[in-house]
Design a protein around this motif. Sequence first.
Motif, PDB file in Angstrom:
ATOM      1  N   LEU A  62      -7.081  -9.739   1.637  1.00 49.00           N
ATOM      2  CA  LEU A  62      -5.687  -9.315   1.717  1.00 49.00           C
ATOM      3  C   LEU A  62      -4.883  -9.806   0.526  1.00 49.00           C
ATOM      4  N   GLU A  63      -5.149 -11.044   0.136  1.00 46.48           N
ATOM      5  CA  GLU A  63      -4.474 -11.685  -0.987  1.00 46.48           C
ATOM      6  C   GLU A  63      -5.330 -12.888  -1.358  1.00 46.48           C
ATOM      7  N   PRO A  64      -5.100 -13.489  -2.498  1.00 49.88           N
ATOM      8  CA  PRO A  64      -5.934 -14.651  -2.848  1.00 49.88           C
ATOM      9  C   PRO A  64      -5.923 -15.704  -1.741  1.00 49.88           C
ATOM     10  N   PRO A  81       1.628 -14.344  14.264  1.00 56.37           N
ATOM     11  CA  PRO A  81       2.420 -13.116  14.202  1.00 56.37           C
ATOM     12  C   PRO A  81       1.628 -12.011  13.499  1.00 56.37           C
ATOM     13  N   PRO A  82       2.085 -10.768  13.638  1.00 55.36           N
ATOM     14  CA  PRO A  82       1.448  -9.689  12.886  1.00 55.36           C
ATOM     15  C   PRO A  82       1.428 -10.006  11.389  1.00 55.36           C
ATOM     16  N   PHE A  83       0.419  -9.539  10.703  1.00 50.16           N
ATOM     17  CA  PHE A  83       0.234  -9.820   9.275  1.00 50.16           C
ATOM     18  C   PHE A  83      -0.192  -8.526   8.583  1.00 50.16           C
ATOM     19  N   ALA A  84      -0.146  -8.522   7.286  1.00 47.74           N
ATOM     20  CA  ALA A  84      -0.698  -7.431   6.452  1.00 47.74           C
ATOM     21  C   ALA A  84      -0.280  -6.037   6.895  1.00 47.74           C
ATOM     22  N   ASP A 126     -13.586   0.741   0.956  1.00 42.29           N
ATOM     23  CA  ASP A 126     -12.564   0.107   0.125  1.00 42.29           C
ATOM     24  C   ASP A 126     -13.204  -1.058  -0.637  1.00 42.29           C
ATOM     25  N   PRO A 127     -12.967  -1.178  -1.952  1.00 41.94           N
ATOM     26  CA  PRO A 127     -13.580  -2.265  -2.720  1.00 41.94           C
ATOM     27  C   PRO A 127     -13.170  -3.666  -2.256  1.00 41.94           C
ATOM     28  N   ALA A 128     -12.087  -3.772  -1.508  1.00 37.53           N
ATOM     29  CA  ALA A 128     -11.643  -5.072  -1.000  1.00 37.53           C
ATOM     30  C   ALA A 128     -12.427  -5.489   0.242  1.00 37.53           C
ATOM     31  N   ILE A 129     -13.322  -4.622   0.733  1.00 35.42           N
ATOM     32  CA  ILE A 129     -14.042  -4.868   1.975  1.00 35.42           C
ATOM     33  C   ILE A 129     -15.534  -5.047   1.701  1.00 35.42           C
ATOM     34  N   LEU A 189     -11.999 -18.928   0.469  1.00 33.47           N
ATOM     35  CA  LEU A 189     -10.857 -18.493   1.262  1.00 33.47           C
ATOM     36  C   LEU A 189     -10.346 -19.663   2.096  1.00 33.47           C
ATOM     37  N   HIS A 190      -9.062 -19.705   2.338  1.00 34.34           N
ATOM     38  CA  HIS A 190      -8.494 -20.781   3.147  1.00 34.34           C
ATOM     39  C   HIS A 190      -7.939 -20.295   4.476  1.00 34.34           C
ATOM     40  N   ARG A 191      -7.891 -18.963   4.667  1.00 32.28           N
ATOM     41  CA  ARG A 191      -7.372 -18.434   5.923  1.00 32.28           C
ATOM     42  C   ARG A 191      -8.041 -17.109   6.245  1.00 32.28           C
ATOM     43  N   LEU A 192      -8.413 -16.952   7.524  1.00 31.37           N
ATOM     44  CA  LEU A 192      -8.911 -15.686   8.042  1.00 31.37           C
ATOM     45  C   LEU A 192      -8.003 -15.245   9.175  1.00 31.37           C
ATOM     46  N   SER A 193      -7.699 -13.975   9.219  1.00 32.25           N
ATOM     47  CA  SER A 193      -6.883 -13.417  10.291  1.00 32.25           C
ATOM     48  C   SER A 193      -7.584 -12.179  10.839  1.00 32.25           C
ATOM     49  N   LEU A 194      -7.157 -11.763  12.017  1.00 33.30           N
ATOM     50  CA  LEU A 194      -7.738 -10.553  12.603  1.00 33.30           C
ATOM     51  C   LEU A 194      -6.795  -9.970  13.632  1.00 33.30           C
ATOM     52  N   GLU A 195      -7.043  -8.714  13.941  1.00 31.45           N
ATOM     53  CA  GLU A 195      -6.341  -8.014  15.014  1.00 31.45           C
ATOM     54  C   GLU A 195      -7.401  -7.554  15.986  1.00 31.45           C
ATOM     55  N   THR A 196      -7.145  -7.752  17.277  1.00 29.13           N
ATOM     56  CA  THR A 196      -8.023  -7.237  18.318  1.00 29.13           C
ATOM     57  C   THR A 196      -7.161  -6.752  19.466  1.00 29.13           C
ATOM     58  N   GLY A 197      -7.767  -6.095  20.422  1.00 26.17           N
ATOM     59  CA  GLY A 197      -7.003  -5.527  21.525  1.00 26.17           C
ATOM     60  C   GLY A 197      -6.635  -6.539  22.593  1.00 26.17           C
ATOM     61  N   THR A 198      -5.619  -6.189  23.364  1.00 25.08           N
ATOM     62  CA  THR A 198      -5.189  -7.031  24.476  1.00 25.08           C
ATOM     63  C   THR A 198      -5.782  -6.563  25.807  1.00 25.08           C
TER      64      THR A 198
END
Length: 130
Positions: A43-45, A110-113, A20-23, A81-90
């Motif tokens: 994800l967004e600006p 909270p969940p995002f994107a 994906d060009p966003a990655i 960038l001013h914010r980084l988020s991630l998802e990982t396992g529990t």
Amino acid sequence: MRATSPPESVHALDLDGLRDPAITVWTVVEDGAVVGCGALKVLEPGHAEIKSMRTAASHQGRGIGTAVLRHLLAEARARGLHRLSLETGTQEFFAPARALYARHGFVPCPPFAGYTDDPNSAYLTLELAR
């Protein structure tokens, strides 16, 4: 990730997803073999997601994950960038990853994107200094 998480909770990208060009993907290579990787997905600006953070099992505990994360943080700041988020396992398998992110200041969010509440997912975020 498919071996450690229920199918409905796997958010790992395959090769096509990483194109994906966003990655942007970075790898750590040792003796011609990829032993670690990490990616940023815009994800967004001003906001990106950390994707595909991995260290080969044979190389865990050697600081590769820390080095990749530090590179991603530096790259995010360089990109403004001013914010980084991630998802990982529990699951227990992901405990070292959650500890790594916590050591670098990531906090639950909270969940995002497009993610949804999922007992198998932990959502984390970090506000970057401007």
